[in-house]
Design a protein around this motif. Structure first.
Motif, PDB file in Angstrom:
ATOM      1  N   LYS A  29       0.835  -1.203   0.000  1.00  0.00           N
ATOM      2  CA  LYS A  29       0.000   0.000   0.000  1.00  0.00           C
ATOM      3  C   LYS A  29       0.869   1.252   0.000  1.00  0.00           C
ATOM      4  N   HIS A  30       1.884   1.195   0.820  1.00  0.00           N
ATOM      5  CA  HIS A  30       2.790   2.338   0.886  1.00  0.00           C
ATOM      6  C   HIS A  30       3.422   2.615  -0.486  1.00  0.00           C
ATOM      7  N   ALA A  31       3.827   1.538  -1.144  1.00  0.00           N
ATOM      8  CA  ALA A  31       4.452   1.699  -2.471  1.00  0.00           C
ATOM      9  C   ALA A  31       3.469   2.302  -3.463  1.00  0.00           C
ATOM     10  N   LEU A  32       2.231   1.797  -3.428  1.00  0.00           N
ATOM     11  CA  LEU A  32       1.245   2.283  -4.401  1.00  0.00           C
ATOM     12  C   LEU A  32       0.809   3.714  -4.105  1.00  0.00           C
ATOM     13  N   GLN A  53      -6.949   5.221   0.941  1.00  0.00           N
ATOM     14  CA  GLN A  53      -6.202   4.683   2.089  1.00  0.00           C
ATOM     15  C   GLN A  53      -7.021   3.662   2.882  1.00  0.00           C
ATOM     16  N   ASN A  54      -8.361   3.861   2.889  1.00  0.00           N
ATOM     17  CA  ASN A  54      -9.197   3.061   3.789  1.00  0.00           C
ATOM     18  C   ASN A  54      -9.566   1.696   3.240  1.00  0.00           C
ATOM     19  N   LEU A  67      -4.216 -14.877  -4.458  1.00  0.00           N
ATOM     20  CA  LEU A  67      -5.390 -15.350  -3.739  1.00  0.00           C
ATOM     21  C   LEU A  67      -5.081 -15.635  -2.282  1.00  0.00           C
ATOM     22  N   LYS A  68      -3.936 -16.207  -2.005  1.00  0.00           N
ATOM     23  CA  LYS A  68      -3.623 -16.599  -0.634  1.00  0.00           C
ATOM     24  C   LYS A  68      -2.929 -15.486   0.124  1.00  0.00           C
ATOM     25  N   HIS A  69      -1.801 -15.036  -0.394  1.00  0.00           N
ATOM     26  CA  HIS A  69      -0.998 -14.115   0.408  1.00  0.00           C
ATOM     27  C   HIS A  69      -1.455 -12.664   0.289  1.00  0.00           C
ATOM     28  N   ARG A  70      -2.420 -12.369  -0.582  1.00  0.00           N
ATOM     29  CA  ARG A  70      -2.975 -11.020  -0.744  1.00  0.00           C
ATOM     30  C   ARG A  70      -1.890  -9.970  -0.989  1.00  0.00           C
ATOM     31  N   ARG A  71      -0.857 -10.383  -1.647  1.00  0.00           N
ATOM     32  CA  ARG A  71       0.164  -9.404  -2.057  1.00  0.00           C
ATOM     33  C   ARG A  71      -0.114  -8.984  -3.495  1.00  0.00           C
ATOM     34  N   VAL A  72       0.346  -7.786  -3.848  1.00  0.00           N
ATOM     35  CA  VAL A  72       0.078  -7.271  -5.196  1.00  0.00           C
ATOM     36  C   VAL A  72       0.898  -8.057  -6.225  1.00  0.00           C
ATOM     37  N   PRO A  88       9.923   5.494  -7.428  1.00  0.00           N
ATOM     38  CA  PRO A  88      10.849   4.373  -7.221  1.00  0.00           C
ATOM     39  C   PRO A  88      10.270   3.313  -6.280  1.00  0.00           C
ATOM     40  N   HIS A  89       9.313   3.734  -5.416  1.00  0.00           N
ATOM     41  CA  HIS A  89       8.739   2.795  -4.447  1.00  0.00           C
ATOM     42  C   HIS A  89       8.061   1.608  -5.104  1.00  0.00           C
ATOM     43  N   LEU A  90       7.751   1.746  -6.393  1.00  0.00           N
ATOM     44  CA  LEU A  90       7.124   0.628  -7.086  1.00  0.00           C
ATOM     45  C   LEU A  90       8.012  -0.607  -7.013  1.00  0.00           C
ATOM     46  N   GLY A  91       9.302  -0.364  -6.865  1.00  0.00           N
ATOM     47  CA  GLY A  91      10.251  -1.473  -6.752  1.00  0.00           C
ATOM     48  C   GLY A  91      10.031  -2.309  -5.499  1.00  0.00           C
ATOM     49  N   ASN A  92       9.205  -1.786  -4.541  1.00  0.00           N
ATOM     50  CA  ASN A  92       8.950  -2.548  -3.316  1.00  0.00           C
ATOM     51  C   ASN A  92       7.824  -3.566  -3.466  1.00  0.00           C
ATOM     52  N   LEU A  93       7.152  -3.576  -4.606  1.00  0.00           N
ATOM     53  CA  LEU A  93       6.075  -4.557  -4.812  1.00  0.00           C
ATOM     54  C   LEU A  93       6.726  -5.897  -5.127  1.00  0.00           C
ATOM     55  N   SER A  94       7.225  -6.541  -4.083  1.00  0.00           N
ATOM     56  CA  SER A  94       8.151  -7.648  -4.338  1.00  0.00           C
ATOM     57  C   SER A  94       7.471  -8.883  -4.916  1.00  0.00           C
ATOM     58  N   PHE A  95       6.133  -8.911  -4.909  1.00  0.00           N
ATOM     59  CA  PHE A  95       5.457 -10.072  -5.506  1.00  0.00           C
ATOM     60  C   PHE A  95       4.970  -9.800  -6.937  1.00  0.00           C
ATOM     61  N   LEU A  96       5.279  -8.602  -7.439  1.00  0.00           N
ATOM     62  CA  LEU A  96       4.729  -8.191  -8.726  1.00  0.00           C
ATOM     63  C   LEU A  96       5.254  -9.070  -9.866  1.00  0.00           C
ATOM     64  N   ARG A  97       4.306  -9.600 -10.636  1.00  0.00           N
ATOM     65  CA  ARG A  97       4.681 -10.389 -11.807  1.00  0.00           C
ATOM     66  C   ARG A  97       4.341  -9.676 -13.111  1.00  0.00           C
ATOM     67  N   TYR A  98       3.333  -8.792 -13.013  1.00  0.00           N
ATOM     68  CA  TYR A  98       2.801  -8.218 -14.243  1.00  0.00           C
ATOM     69  C   TYR A  98       2.666  -6.722 -14.038  1.00  0.00           C
ATOM     70  N   LEU A  99       3.350  -5.955 -14.855  1.00  0.00           N
ATOM     71  CA  LEU A  99       3.287  -4.495 -14.747  1.00  0.00           C
ATOM     72  C   LEU A  99       2.959  -3.919 -16.122  1.00  0.00           C
ATOM     73  N   ASP A 100       1.796  -3.288 -16.218  1.00  0.00           N
ATOM     74  CA  ASP A 100       1.411  -2.688 -17.503  1.00  0.00           C
ATOM     75  C   ASP A 100       0.954  -1.253 -17.276  1.00  0.00           C
ATOM     76  N   ILE A 101       1.813  -0.305 -17.629  1.00  0.00           N
ATOM     77  CA  ILE A 101       1.433   1.114 -17.531  1.00  0.00           C
ATOM     78  C   ILE A 101       1.524   1.753 -18.917  1.00  0.00           C
ATOM     79  N   SER A 102       1.220   0.932 -19.926  1.00  0.00           N
ATOM     80  CA  SER A 102       1.313   1.431 -21.298  1.00  0.00           C
ATOM     81  C   SER A 102       0.189   2.423 -21.602  1.00  0.00           C
ATOM     82  N   PHE A 103       0.313   3.126 -22.700  1.00  0.00           N
ATOM     83  CA  PHE A 103      -0.677   4.101 -23.159  1.00  0.00           C
ATOM     84  C   PHE A 103      -0.993   5.141 -22.093  1.00  0.00           C
TER      85      PHE A 103
END
Ligand SMILES: *[C@@H]1O[C@H](CO)[C@@H](O)[C@H](O)[C@H]1NC(C)=O
Ligand SMILES: *[C@@H]1O[C@H](CO)[C@@H](O)[C@H](O)[C@H]1NC(C)=O
Ligand SMILES: *[C@@H]1O[C@H](CO)[C@@H](O)[C@H](O)[C@H]1NC(C)=O
Ligand SMILES: *[C@@H]1O[C@H](CO)[C@@H](O)[C@H](O)[C@H]1NC(C)=O
Length: 961
Positions: A29-32, A53-54, A67-72, A88-103
């Protein structure tokens, strides 16, 4: 006991992992939130409304969690038009597999912290405004499989260790960047590479031979670069290659013939290089999956191998502009063939002259054929009787410049879909078959330069989509069919160099959209009608070498007689009896005053036969021979009336209190606009077309056609129409804040810099969509503040499509009776009558200057020498931007003076790029819109206290297309 300790251990474990995930999902959450805070522009309010935030991050738009660990695990924010940088905090999403910020419109460089994303499989940052070199850490993301960096401005070379630590990479998509240098030789260490796409960069050097080692490669796309050298033979070692595209490079040498053994190929494109040599005789034997073969514009020679007819999946065969010779194979076995382009070679067809062109007969088996162009080849034969049995899906037939003999078979009337028929510059004799009148889709008929005889048949008048009629340089006799004047779609009529007699049919003067009329070198007689002046769109009028008599009609306001070119040799006699002319004293006409209209007739001459002023050698033949771009013709798009509400006259009469003055919102060139309340309470604007005004009905058609076909949040929306023979009105959404014009030039209103910027971005987005977001580019033609309307949120909507044009793909077009607004029209508009998207870009540039200087371009302080553009340019040159900006928008006391001054500077520089005189060199609206968003983002970032005073409207993303 065992049981107990097991469950105890289990619950400890669960507790532990629960705590872990809690702790780390708060990291997420902090990273996002940091990511959100570095966004400066969020037009659809995605982050500001959904990312709260809420709530759990897993419920936020664009965020997915495990589904299980509820990580992004996935972040997908594609296409929300976000601007800003990536925190740069996006680098903390340590479970991230898919990043699409195109367009989006992200700027800056990719933060190196992203290298911490050790689980990342897919990274898509395509279609943004990133710049800088491609970061080397990308080559060390261990799980990376797909990397999209396309449509940014990444610069420099590819990292040399690109593949050392990304063993799993399957896809590298780097199109449309500024990358240069060689392909690093170790890229072929990416053993799993399937797709390598480097199109539209400036890569150079040779294509490395090591390419043969990437045995999983399916797509190798290297178009639009500066690759040179020969195509390496090793490519043929790629066992599953489907697409090989090296379009437009500097490659040369012969194509290794083993390439034609790759049986998996579906697309082979080698056009626009300098390849030489011949095609091997086994060419088509292995290419059993080939659908597209594009080899145009090279130096290939020799025969077209007949084995090509074994590549039975071919749909497109384009080998134009080479030196192929020999006879044209029988393509009859290519049942799927749709496009056949062989023009500009040295191909023959018949063994002795006047033999039938049998290759054409074999094409009758290709029932899907749409495009047949074999022009500019010495075919030397006659059209076969079976010519008319070719596919009825044919849209274009071009057999011009082929030395064809014989007659035009009347069976051509079978081509019910035909748009263009070009048989020019051949030796065809006989008459035009009357059956030609059945080609009711035909838009262009080119028969120039043959030996056709007889009357021009009246049947041509049935071609009510005909835009261009070229019959010049033949032996036609008799009168010009009067009924041609009923073919309102005509833009070009060329009948020069025939033996036509009688007078010009009076109905011709009703062809108000005619751009070129060439009747020279005939035996036409009679007076020139004063109605000649009705040809408002004419740019070339050739009447010389006939038997006309009388005076040049005085109604032709030619304005200023140019003093250059062939006009230099004219005598005063040429211009007598024409009081509206002005110019040099030698022509015995009054001198021009400064404000005299720039002549729309710069190229028009009306030399009468009797006066015999000059013989014009502007043969339209030459125009025609300068292959290959044609004037775009009428495009038929019927309004999808289903989406419309039909509203009755009674309802409108009631809703506007009988069209009372109190409901009147304004008057425009084609009628009046009223405010109305419909029976269900909806407040709307009703645009009533005054059908007594010339062009109003057409304007209604244009506007309903265009607006009902397109949709965008920054365009006014059509709710419906009310339409009968005597009354035409369209019903539009009501815009409570009126037009931008009112806000710019009235003391009662005021817009601050951010509001102006936002409106400019809205207009740019609308134009970007009109020009690029639709199958058919739409040119608005009349961009100005009074056509920009503001809704209750001050979101701008572009309005008034009364003179817009739809184009079918061709970029620039000579056009018609278009009356744009003085001050905003591009220079090519006045001088050549050219309408194009570039013209809108120019008008947008003027609009920007008006918005940010507050000065109307028609203000008295400007004249022809020094218009608003020159005035701003001088200020830019003298670094005196602050002096041309209204005090209310920028004053030295402003807390953020320098950031704001920089913003104005960027805005004016951008406007100058829209105002480049040469239409082709202007930037397009995609670039202009992106630049504006960037300028806005920079300003907002630099002036926190200048945040907009109002909320950005929440709008629904589905409004966009
Ligand atoms: C969990 O978060 C903490 C604190 O942010 C961090 O030190 C730790 O490395 C994270 N653990 C994992 C497995 O990501
Ligand atoms: C990338 O940019 C080019 C050129 O501006 C454009 O034609 C193309 O459509 C863009 N691609 C995407 C996916 O937006
Ligand atoms: C690419 O080649 C063209 C044509 O030779 C040349 O004009 C251009 O400068 C080259 N560009 C680069 C970046 O090498
Ligand atoms: C004008 O006339 C001269 C002499 O007849 C000729 O040489 C010249 O080419 C003409 N110039 C133009 C522009 O037609």
């Amino acid at each position: 006991m065992g049981n107990f300790s097991l469950s105890f251990a289990l619950s400890i474990l669960l507790l532990h992992s629960f705590a872990l995930s809690l702790m780390n999902s708060s990291t997420d959450k902090h990273a996002l939130i940091s990511f959100k805070n570095s966004i400066t522009y969020d037009p659809y309010a995605i982050l500001s409304t959904s990312w709260s935030q809420n709530t759990s991050v897993c419920s936020w738009i664009g965020v997915s969690c495990g589904l299980k660990h509820r990580r992004v695990t996935a972040l997908n924010l594609s296409g929300y038009d976000l601007a800003g940088t990536v925190a740069p905090h996006l680098g903390n999403l340590s479970f991230l597999r898919y990043l699409d910020i195109s367009f989006n419109s992200f700027t800056g460089t990719l933060p190196s912290e992203l290298s911490k994303l050790r689980r990342l499989k897919v990274m898509n940052v395509g279609v943004n405004s990133y710049t800088g070199e491609i970061p080397t850490w990308l080559g060390s993301l261990p799980q990376l499989e797909e990397l999209y960096l396309n449509n940014n401005t990444f610069l420099g070379w590819l990292p040399s260790d690109m593949c050392n630590n990304t063993p799993n990479i399957k896809l590298l998509e780097l199109d449309f960047n500024g990358l240069e240098g060689h392909i690093p030789s170790n890229i072929w260490k990416c053993k799993h590479l399937e797709i390598l796409s480097l199109n539209f960069n400036t890569f150079s050097g040779k294509i490395p031979r090591a390419i043969g080692n990437t045995s999983m490669l399916r797509v190798l796309s290297l178009a639009y670069n500066n690759f040179t050298g020969e195509l390496p033979q090793e490519i043929s070692a790629l066992p599953i290659l489907e697409v090989l595209d090296v379009f437009k490079n500097l490659l040369y040498g012969s194509i290794p013939s083993s390439i034609y053994n790759i049986s998996t190929l579906t697309w082979l494109e080698i056009s626009n290089n300098e390849f030489s040599g011949t095609l091997p005789s086994h060419f088509g034997n292995s290419l059993l999956n080939l659908e597209v073969f594009l080899a145009a514009i090279n130096r290939l020679s020799g025969p077209i191998p007949t084995s090509i007819t074994n590549a039975s999946k071919l749909t497109t065969l384009d080998m134009h502009s080479n030196s192929f010779s020999g006879s044209i194979p029988y393509f009859g076995s290519l049942k799927l063939l749709r496009r056949l382009l062989l023009w500009g070679n040295n191909l023959s067809a018949a063994e002795f002259p006047s033999q039938e062109l049998t290759f054409l007969s074999s094409l009758t088996n290709c029932r899907n054929l749409q495009l047949l162009d074999v022009s500019f080849n010495p075919l030397n034969g006659i059209l076969p009787a079976s010519f008319g049995n070719l596919s009825s899906s044919l849209e274009r037939i071009d057999v011009s410049n082929c030395n064809i003999m014989g007659v035009i078979p009347s069976e051509i009337s079978n081509f019910s879909s035909l748009l263009l028929l070009d048989l020019a510059i051949n030796q065809l004799g006989g008459t035009i078959p009357p059956a030609i009148g059945k080609l009711n889709q035909l838009q262009g008929l080119y028969l120039t330069g043959n030996q056709l005889v007889g009357f021009i048949p009246n049947d041509l008048c049935q071609l009510n989509h005909l835009g261009e009629l070229f019959l010049s340089v033949n032996m036609f006799v008799g009168p010009i069919p009067e009924c041609l004047g009923d073919v309102k779609s005509l833009r070009v009529i060329s009948l020069s160099y025939n033996q036509l007699n009688s007078s010009i049919p009076p109905k011709f003067w009703t062809l108000t959209d005619l751009v070129i009329l060439s009747l020279s070198n005939n035996n036409l007689s009679g007076n020139l009608s004063s109605q000649l002046g009705n040809l408002k769109s004419i740019t070339i009028l050739l009447l010389s070498s006939n038997q006309f008599s009388g005076d040049i009609p005085s109604l032709i306001d030619e304005g200023e007689i140019p003093d250059g070119g062939r006009f230099r040799n004219f005598t005063a006699q040429s211009f007598s009896h024409n009081l509206a002319l002005c110019g040099l004293i030698t022509f015995q006409v009054p001198p021009c005053h400064e404000k005299h209209h720039r002549s729309w007739l710069k190229k028009v001459m009306v030399p009468l036969g009797v006066l015999a002023v000059i013989v014009l050698i502007v043969t339209l033949l030459l125009i025609r021979m300068s292959k290959k771009k044609r004037v775009t013709l009428s495009v038929d798009i019927s309004p999808s009336t289903a989406e419309f509400r039909r509203i009755s006259y009674i309802e409108l009469e009631r809703g506007t209190s009988s069209f009372s003055e109190t409901n009147l919102l304004g008057r425009g060139s084609f009628g009046s606009v009223y405010e109305a309340i419909l029976s269900d309470g909806l407040r709307v604007a009703v645009k009533v077309f005054n059908l007594d005004l010339q062009g109003a009905a057409k304007s209604f058609d244009a506007e309903t056609t265009i607006l009902s076909n397109i949709r965008h949040r920054n365009l006014v929306r059509v709710i419906g129409c009310c339409c009968n023979m005597e009354f035409k009105a369209i019903i539009l959404t009501y815009m409570p804040n009126g037009s931008l014009d009112k806000w710019l030039h009235s003391d009662m209103y005021g817009l601050d810099l951010i509001q102006r910027l936002k409106i400019a971005i809205d207009v740019a987005a609308a134009l970007e969509y009109l020009h690029h977001g639709h199958t058919f580019p739409v040119v608005h033609c009349d961009i100005k503040p009074s056509n920009v309307l503001l809704d209750q949120d001050m979101t701008a909507h572009l309005a008034d499509f009364g003179i817009s044009k739809l184009f079918d793909g061709e970029e620039t077009v000579i056009q018609t009776q278009t009356v744009a607004t003085i001050g905003y029209a591009a220079p090519e508009f006045g001088s050549e009558g050219k309408v194009s998207t570039n013209g809108d870009v120019f008008s947008f540039g003027i609009l920007m200057l008006e918005m940010f200087t507050g000065k109307n371009p028609t203000n008295d302080m400007f004249d022809e020498e020094r218009g608003i553009k020159e005035w701003v340019r001088e200020a830019l040159e003298q670094s005196a931007v602050a002096e041309i900006v209204p005090h209310a928008l920028l004053s030295i006391e402003d807390q953020h003076f320098s950031a704001m001054e920089q913003c104005f500077l960027s805005l004016f520089e951008l406007a100058m790029k829209c105002l480049v005189v040469s239409a082709e060199e202007r930037i397009n609206m995609i670039e202009a819109a992106a630049a504006l968003r960037k300028i806005c983002a920079t300003l907002v970032a630099g002036t926190e206290s200048h945040r907009p005073r109002y909320a950005f409207p929440v709008s629904i993303r589905n409004n966009r297309v």
